[in-house]
Each structure stands twice: as C-alpha cells, then as structure tokens.
Design an enzyme around this catalytic site. Structure first.
Site, PDB file in Angstrom:
ATOM      1  N   LYS A 129       0.854  -1.187   0.000  1.00 35.62           N
ATOM      2  CA  LYS A 129       0.000   0.000   0.000  1.00 35.62           C
ATOM      3  C   LYS A 129       0.884   1.228   0.000  1.00 35.62           C
ATOM      4  O   LYS A 129       2.030   1.168   0.453  1.00 35.62           O
ATOM      5  CB  LYS A 129      -0.872   0.028   1.271  1.00 35.62           C
ATOM      6  CG  LYS A 129      -2.098   0.906   1.153  1.00 35.62           C
ATOM      7  CD  LYS A 129      -3.245   0.174   0.497  1.00 35.62           C
ATOM      8  CE  LYS A 129      -4.416   1.056   0.243  1.00 35.62           C
ATOM      9  NZ  LYS A 129      -5.596   0.279  -0.194  1.00 35.62           N
ATOM     10  N   GLY A 168      -5.691   2.671  -7.185  1.00 32.56           N
ATOM     11  CA  GLY A 168      -6.308   3.773  -6.453  1.00 32.56           C
ATOM     12  C   GLY A 168      -6.762   3.394  -5.056  1.00 32.56           C
ATOM     13  O   GLY A 168      -6.757   2.226  -4.663  1.00 32.56           O
ATOM     14  N   ASP A 169      -7.132   4.399  -4.304  1.00 29.16           N
ATOM     15  CA  ASP A 169      -7.756   4.260  -2.981  1.00 29.16           C
ATOM     16  C   ASP A 169      -8.361   5.640  -2.717  1.00 29.16           C
ATOM     17  O   ASP A 169      -8.638   6.391  -3.679  1.00 29.16           O
ATOM     18  CB  ASP A 169      -6.725   3.858  -1.915  1.00 29.16           C
ATOM     19  CG  ASP A 169      -7.385   3.387  -0.608  1.00 29.16           C
ATOM     20  OD1 ASP A 169      -7.821   2.232  -0.543  1.00 29.16           O
ATOM     21  OD2 ASP A 169      -7.496   4.194   0.344  1.00 29.16           O
TER      22      ASP A 169
HETATM   23  P1  NDP Z   1     -12.965   8.008  -2.447  1.00 30.53           P
HETATM   24  O1  NDP Z   1     -11.892   8.978  -2.301  1.00 30.53           O
HETATM   25  O2  NDP Z   1     -13.572   7.783  -3.792  1.00 30.53           O
HETATM   26  O3  NDP Z   1     -14.158   8.328  -1.441  1.00 30.53           O
HETATM   27  C1  NDP Z   1     -13.950   8.391  -0.065  1.00 30.53           C
HETATM   28  C2  NDP Z   1     -15.240   8.755   0.604  1.00 30.53           C
HETATM   29  O4  NDP Z   1     -15.099   8.577   2.007  1.00 30.53           O
HETATM   30  C3  NDP Z   1     -15.620  10.216   0.391  1.00 30.53           C
HETATM   31  O5  NDP Z   1     -17.010  10.352   0.414  1.00 30.53           O
HETATM   32  C4  NDP Z   1     -14.972  10.892   1.599  1.00 30.53           C
HETATM   33  O6  NDP Z   1     -15.597  12.110   1.981  1.00 30.53           O
HETATM   34  C5  NDP Z   1     -15.178   9.846   2.672  1.00 30.53           C
HETATM   35  N1  NDP Z   1     -14.084   9.972   3.647  1.00 30.53           N
HETATM   36  C6  NDP Z   1     -12.766   9.760   3.412  1.00 30.53           C
HETATM   37  N2  NDP Z   1     -12.033  10.004   4.502  1.00 30.53           N
HETATM   38  C7  NDP Z   1     -12.896  10.399   5.431  1.00 30.53           C
HETATM   39  C8  NDP Z   1     -12.745  10.795   6.782  1.00 30.53           C
HETATM   40  N3  NDP Z   1     -11.539  10.832   7.379  1.00 30.53           N
HETATM   41  N4  NDP Z   1     -13.879  11.104   7.457  1.00 30.53           N
HETATM   42  C9  NDP Z   1     -15.095  11.058   6.852  1.00 30.53           C
HETATM   43  N5  NDP Z   1     -15.293  10.698   5.568  1.00 30.53           N
HETATM   44  C10 NDP Z   1     -14.221  10.368   4.882  1.00 30.53           C
HETATM   45  O7  NDP Z   1     -12.362   6.609  -1.889  1.00 30.53           O
HETATM   46  P2  NDP Z   1     -12.867   5.135  -2.141  1.00 30.53           P
HETATM   47  O8  NDP Z   1     -14.339   5.100  -2.294  1.00 30.53           O
HETATM   48  O9  NDP Z   1     -12.004   4.536  -3.175  1.00 30.53           O
HETATM   49  O10 NDP Z   1     -12.443   4.439  -0.764  1.00 30.53           O
HETATM   50  C11 NDP Z   1     -13.327   4.329   0.340  1.00 30.53           C
HETATM   51  C12 NDP Z   1     -12.871   3.222   1.256  1.00 30.53           C
HETATM   52  O11 NDP Z   1     -12.859   1.987   0.534  1.00 30.53           O
HETATM   53  C13 NDP Z   1     -11.478   3.362   1.832  1.00 30.53           C
HETATM   54  O12 NDP Z   1     -11.458   2.789   3.121  1.00 30.53           O
HETATM   55  C14 NDP Z   1     -10.628   2.505   0.901  1.00 30.53           C
HETATM   56  O13 NDP Z   1      -9.458   2.066   1.532  1.00 30.53           O
HETATM   57  C15 NDP Z   1     -11.593   1.359   0.655  1.00 30.53           C
HETATM   58  N6  NDP Z   1     -11.352   0.557  -0.531  1.00 30.53           N
HETATM   59  C16 NDP Z   1     -11.239   1.136  -1.760  1.00 30.53           C
HETATM   60  C17 NDP Z   1     -11.048   0.341  -2.872  1.00 30.53           C
HETATM   61  C18 NDP Z   1     -10.989   0.920  -4.230  1.00 30.53           C
HETATM   62  O14 NDP Z   1     -10.837   0.146  -5.176  1.00 30.53           O
HETATM   63  N7  NDP Z   1     -11.115   2.219  -4.425  1.00 30.53           N
HETATM   64  C19 NDP Z   1     -10.905  -1.118  -2.753  1.00 30.53           C
HETATM   65  C20 NDP Z   1     -11.123  -1.630  -1.416  1.00 30.53           C
HETATM   66  C21 NDP Z   1     -11.319  -0.798  -0.364  1.00 30.53           C
HETATM   67  P3  NDP Z   1     -14.857  13.501   1.686  1.00 30.53           P
HETATM   68  O15 NDP Z   1     -14.960  13.669   0.189  1.00 30.53           O
HETATM   69  O16 NDP Z   1     -15.610  14.500   2.451  1.00 30.53           O
HETATM   70  O17 NDP Z   1     -13.445  13.341   2.143  1.00 30.53           O
HETATM   71  O1  2IT Z   2      -7.966  -1.485  -0.533  1.00 31.74           O
HETATM   72  C1  2IT Z   2      -7.940  -1.977  -1.679  1.00 31.74           C
HETATM   73  O2  2IT Z   2      -8.102  -3.194  -1.861  1.00 31.74           O
HETATM   74  C2  2IT Z   2      -7.722  -1.067  -2.808  1.00 31.74           C
HETATM   75  N1  2IT Z   2      -7.635   0.138  -2.609  1.00 31.74           N
HETATM   76  C3  2IT Z   2      -7.588  -1.626  -4.196  1.00 31.74           C
HETATM   77  C4  2IT Z   2      -6.201  -2.131  -4.446  1.00 31.74           C
HETATM   78  C5  2IT Z   2      -5.904  -2.532  -5.874  1.00 31.74           C
HETATM   79  O3  2IT Z   2      -4.739  -2.829  -6.093  1.00 31.74           O
HETATM   80  O4  2IT Z   2      -6.794  -2.565  -6.732  1.00 31.74           O
END
Ligand code: NDP
Ligand code: 2IT
Length: 449
Positions: A129, A168-169
């Site tokens: 990560k 991404g994340d």
């Molecule tokens: P995005 O950046 O697309 O969206 C994040 C969302 O969560 C936004 O609505 C944001 O609100 C909110 N958020 C983030 N940080 C905070 C915080 N500290 N307090 C309150 N709200 C918060 O990210 P993703 O949707 O990609 O990721 C969301 C979660 O999913 C994370 O935990 C990530 O690790 C996990 N994840 C993502 C994957 C992926 O493929 N993208 C895969 C597996 C897990 P605001 O805009 O106000 O900050």
């Molecule tokens: O938390 C996760 O699994 C991710 N943000 C996606 C990782 C990836 O390599 O697609």
C-alpha cells in the site's frame, strides 16, 4: 484490553514496541492475531519458522519527499509512502491513498490488511500500500497533475509489473492514475500497462474495475443474505461515504431491489427516503467533484442534508460502511442494532472499530470484514493485470461474472474455514485464518527470506 494466547501475546508486544505511535497498524495486527489462536495450536510449524513475526514486518518501507509547485507558483511539500509488505504470493499489490491523514501507521495497516485480502481472492498477488498526505480537495487538475508527476518521479524506481503494482484508494481515481501512468511511461520509455491498475478503458484499463469494489461488497452481502434465506429485494440500505466504493455499492444494491436511503461525506450525510438518485449523485461527485450537500439541494425534498452527525442514525436493514477506517464505533453499532439492522458488510478498510464489531456480533448481526467483503476491487485489478499480460480486453458481462464468482468463492471459503477452526458463521475468523494460512504456507515453502 484482551490478552492473546501465550504464543501470540509476546509477538503483539513486540509489534507495539517496534512500531510506536501507529495505532491503526496495532489495531489491524491485533485483530488478525486474535483469530489465530486455533491456528497456532494446530500448526506449530508456523511458530517454529516465526511466520507470524515475519508476516507482521513489512518486507520494505519506502518514504520519500514530494515537492511540487502550486498554481500560484509556490513550492509545496508532501511526504510519499510505499510499504511493500509481503510478496509470497505475487508482486506487491495495493492502492495509493492521497489524504491529509496519511502517515506510516495508516499505510502499514492498509498494507497489512491487503496481504490477506489479496490471498483470499485466489489471485497471484502479494500485499502493499502507499500514498501521501497530499490533499487533492480544492486543487486544480494542473496541481493534481504536477503532484502526481512528482510522486511518480520517485516511486517509479520501486514499481513494475513483476515487482509492485499500485492502484487507487481514497483520493486516487482515474484522473490520478492517468497522470501517474503518463509519468511512469515517460521516465521509463516503456508502455508497461501492467504497472498500475485502475487505468482508463481506452488505454489498458478493465471494464468493471471502477464498479468492482462496491459491486463486490454487495455480492458478498448478497451471499450472506442468501445463507439466511433472504435477499436485497425490498431491503433498506445505508452506505457511508459517497466516493468510488459507496456509489457503486449503492448502485448494485439498488439493482438488486433495495432502497438506498442515505450516504455521507466528511461534512455530513444525506437522507433520501425515496432512494438515492444515482445519476445525480455520480454527476455531483464524479463529474463535478462537489459535496453531497449539493446533491441534496439539487435533488430537492424529501432529500435533505444533515451537517455533521452520524449517517448510522438512519434506520436500515443493511449497513455498508464505505468511507474510511474507524468511522463506525460502538455507539453507532448499538444504534444500528436498535434500528433492526441485520447485516454489516465493510466496503471500506477497517471502518468498524473493535467495539463496534463486538456489539454487532453479540447482537447476532452478520458482520463481513473488509478484507473479505471489499476484495472485489483488488480482484478486478488482478483481472486487469491478466488482460494486460495477454493484451486482451474482456466484455463488461464476462468481467462482472468473474468478479461475482470470486466474491461467492471468498464467502464460501470464509464460512468453510470458520467452521473448520471452530468458529462457525464467524466471517472475521474465516477471512483471517484462510488468508493467513495461504500466505503462511507459501512463506514456509520459500524459506527464511
Ligand atoms: P474516495 O476517495 O472515492 O471516497 C472516499 C469517501 O469517504 C468520500 O465520500 C470521503 O468524503 C469519505 N471519507 C474519506 N475520509 C474520510 C474521513 N476521514 N472522514 C469522513 N469521511 C471520509 O475513496 P474510495 O471510495 O475509493 O475508498 C473508500 C474506502 O474503501 C477506503 O477505506 C478505501 O481504503 C476502501 N477501498 C477502496 C477500494 C478501491 O478500489 N477504491 C478497494 C477496497 C477498499 P470527503 O470527500 O468529504 O473526504
Ligand atoms: O484497498 C484496496 O483493496 C484497494 N484500494 C484496491 C487495491 C488494488 O490494487 O486494486
């Protein structure tokens, strides 16, 4: 604080001493170790080879300076990270997070979770990560591009399709992956598609990768519901967050017949009892990059925005936390239970605090941990790598079928492993043990490295 068994407790104390101030990393390692009691009893070979101590120590940790110039011509400075945690099963694989809260402890917790999540997918990928404390909010495209270019100018030397494959994340989506891929290509003079995943469809990306984490979380929750003789049809769902994972979790839940009545961002939450208008939500969040308060204004009554507060106050049958770590605490879990919620599946990484997990479990709420429930994102990244390696691209339908098969498989594997190790129905135990054993066996085979 609960005490672990006599083999595991000293290992955890060593983790605390060697990684001071990294609360999230402590939380993630403790949760894994708590599941391993029956494993160390049954498999002394893991203890003999110090597999658990080794698995909790990253193979490599990279921290670097990221200077860049903002639109006003001022020099800005951020810190970049890549933790290459475990490569027993394949090249390091895991996302990059750009958020002001990012520090080593968060990157290590995410990298640690990723090891076991990636193992559960059954795909040949190790765990890693990275990210930065860069805050993309309010930054122009040009600033984001300059930041991404500077970040990649250091990161490129550590990654590669056979070495480490970021994606991404939070704060890193298609735009950022594009700028980083462009800079990697320029520096290396190689069109190495498999070095990053989450690429655009026209230049090496995979269909369904954008949707995969959210869809996969709902496929997992759907399996839980099926095992309890029910489905999403007619259910009320609350998601938290309104980013990539939240939007596509909401979309698939709605497609399966549920009404998704709330979502959130860091400034508050929206309640929309008629069901979220997902086209509008995507337009506001993905295209215009605005706040969900704007969604509520444009959607009109009965939708409303509540500043601050907790989205978990909104009654639901199924809760899908899809924002960030530790966003759902013991009190929020108690509220969910009181309101009749029966399933919680983590779309985010570690969104439920240990207290919340305890409250949910004691109340008989089915709880699916992120490393199982949100594995669809990285699994589809691995499908993207397969397509890149064979210079092929698959249809949406085919790729989504593969994703669903993988999620059904993970659900099955969690249940079978939980049963085998004396914790029937416990998805946390099932996911931790199944993921751990797969990596541990590979580490044993590969020797002391
Ligand atoms: P995005 O950046 O697309 O969206 C994040 C969302 O969560 C936004 O609505 C944001 O609100 C909110 N958020 C983030 N940080 C905070 C915080 N500290 N307090 C309150 N709200 C918060 O990210 P993703 O949707 O990609 O990721 C969301 C979660 O999913 C994370 O935990 C990530 O690790 C996990 N994840 C993502 C994957 C992926 O493929 N993208 C895969 C597996 C897990 P605001 O805009 O106000 O900050
Ligand atoms: O938390 C996760 O699994 C991710 N943000 C996606 C990782 C990836 O390599 O697609």
């Amino acid at each position: 604080m609960t005490t672990l068994n006599p083999t595991l407790q000293p290992i955890f104390e060593e983790i605390l001493a060697r990684n001071p101030g990294e609360a999230e990393f402590h939380q993630a390692t403790k949760e894994l170790l708590e599941s391993l009691d029956p494993v160390v009893r049954r498999h002394p070979e893991y203890t003999d080879a110090e597999i658990i101590r080794r698995i909790c120590e990253p193979e490599r940790q990279i921290i670097f300076r990221v200077p860049w110039v903002d639109d006003a011509g001022r020099v800005q400075l951020n810190r970049g990270f890549r933790v290459e945690f475990n490569s027993a099963l394949g090249p390091y694989k895991g996302g990059l997070r750009f958020h002001p809260s990012v520090y080593l402890g968060i990157v290590k917790f995410l990298g640690f979770e990723q090891i076991f999540k990636n193992a559960l997918t059954g795909m040949p990928i190790g765990g890693g990560k990275g990210g930065s404390d860069f805050d993309p909010k309010g930054r122009s495209d040009a600033e984001v591009m300059r930041f991404c270019q500077s970040f990649m100018t250091e990161l490129y030397r550590h990654i590669g399709e056979y070495t480490d494959v970021p994606a991404g994340d939070i704060g890193v989506g298609g735009r950022e992956i594009g700028y980083m891929f462009g800079q990697y290509k320029r520096i290396t003079n190689r069109y190495e598609s498999g070095v990053l995943t989450g690429k655009g469809i026209g230049w090496g990306g995979s269909l369904v990768r954008t949707e995969a984490t959210g869809y996969g979380t709902v496929f997992f929750a759907s399996e839980i519901l099926k095992s309890r003789g029910t489905s999403f049809e007619g259910k009320t769902v609350v998601v938290s967050g309104s980013g990539n994972v939240a939007i596509y979790a909401a979309e698939k839940a709605a497609a399966l017949g549920a009404t998704v009545v709330a979502c959130s961002d860091s400034s508050g939450y929206v309640v929309d009892q008629d069901g979220l208008d997902l086209d509008l939500l995507k337009e506001v969040k993905e295209v215009r990059r605005e706040r969900i308060s704007v969604y509520a204004e444009e959607r009109g009554a009965p939708a409303r925005f509540i500043a601050g507060g907790s989205v978990w106050d909104v009654p639901c049958d199924i809760a899908l936390p899809c924002a960030t770590q530790n966003e759902l605490d013991g009190d929020a879990a108690a509220t969910l239970v009181r309101n009749g919620c029966t399933v919680v599946a983590e779309g985010a990484n570690m969104p439920c605090t240990p207290d919340a997990v305890r409250v949910l479990s004691q109340a008989g709420v089915a709880f699916a941990p992120g490393k199982a429930a949100n594995a669809g994102g990285v699994a589809t990244s691995a499908l993207e790598m397969q397509q890149n390696a064979s210079r092929d691209s698959w249809s949406f339908v085919h790729t989504e079928e593969r994703l669903e098969e993988i999620m059904v498989g993970i659900h099955q594997r969690c249940l079978e492993t939980a049963e085998e190790y004396g914790a029937p129905g416990n998805y946390v135990a099932g996911a931790n043990i199944a993921g751990f054993i797969q990596v541990a066996d590979a580490m044993l085979a590969l020797g002391v490295i």
